[in-house]
Scaffold this active site. Structure first.
Site, mmCIF file in Angstrom:
data_model
loop_
_atom_site.group_PDB
_atom_site.id
_atom_site.type_symbol
_atom_site.label_atom_id
_atom_site.label_comp_id
_atom_site.label_asym_id
_atom_site.label_seq_id
_atom_site.Cartn_x
_atom_site.Cartn_y
_atom_site.Cartn_z
ATOM 1 N N CYS A 126 0.664 -1.637 -0.209
ATOM 2 C CA CYS A 126 0.191 -0.148 0.028
ATOM 3 C C CYS A 126 0.816 1.533 0.327
ATOM 4 O O CYS A 126 1.338 1.247 0.857
ATOM 5 C CB CYS A 126 -0.920 -0.075 1.175
ATOM 6 S SG CYS A 126 -1.519 1.531 2.074
ATOM 7 N N CYS B 13 -0.036 3.847 2.913
ATOM 8 C CA CYS B 13 0.287 3.511 3.662
ATOM 9 C C CYS B 13 1.726 3.842 4.151
ATOM 10 O O CYS B 13 1.890 3.656 5.263
ATOM 11 C CB CYS B 13 0.106 2.016 3.940
ATOM 12 S SG CYS B 13 -1.427 1.141 4.148
#
Length: 166
Positions: free
Chosen positions: A90, A93
């Site tokens: 991600c 993230c």
């Protein structure tokens, strides 16, 4: 003893006489270093790879190992906990994680941060209804008191943490 002499001679011939500068100086700052010693007139610095970081981030952030660990360190915690559900793949993230760690560290122990990789702990992600990453939960006294999905700037994160701390 002979090994120390050989090492000292080798280091004397290899290491420059200048103190670390540039990238190396930044790597050796904010770390706990082993004592320096003198080898043939040179001060020998430890390798940056062999230093131990002592920043507050290490003290306030932890990775959840499994369900019982989550129960013990998050749900049963007397300190409010920010739970960062993330994934290795991600992109957002990777931006939010360090930003959130920094903001939690600024709270000086009033809140801690648990990191949960959703690929490793799918059961926790399902239990807490994580449908997208990054998802951040605020847990106080075992109850989810706040939640957000997506990336936030530092001001928004600070407001989120202040609300959790109360």
């Amino acid at each position: 003893m002979a090994q120390r002499l050989l090492l000292g001679r080798f280091l004397t011939s290899v290491i420059s006489r200048k103190p670390p500068q540039g990238v190396w100086a930044s790597l050796t700052s904010k770390t706990l270093q082993t004592p320096q010693y003198n080898a043939g007139g040179l001060t020998v610095m430890p390798s940056p790879a062999r230093t131990v970081h002592t920043t507050r981030v290490c003290l306030t952030t932890f990775n959840v190992q499994d369900g019982p660990d989550f129960q013990d360190r998050v749900v049963n915690s007397e300190t409010p906990v920010v739970v960062d559900f993330h994934a290795q793949w991600c992109g957002p993230c990777k931006i939010l994680g360090p930003r959130l760690e920094k903001m939690v560290a600024k709270q000086h122990g009033k809140v801690v941060m648990a990191k949960v990789d959703i690929d490793d702990h799918t059961d926790l992600a399902i239990e807490y209804e994580v449908s997208a990453v990054p998802t951040v939960l605020a847990i106080k006294n075992g109850d989810v008191v706040d939640k957000f999905v997506g990336i936030k700037d530092e001001d928004q994160l600070e407001a989120f943490l202040k609300k959790l701390i109360g």
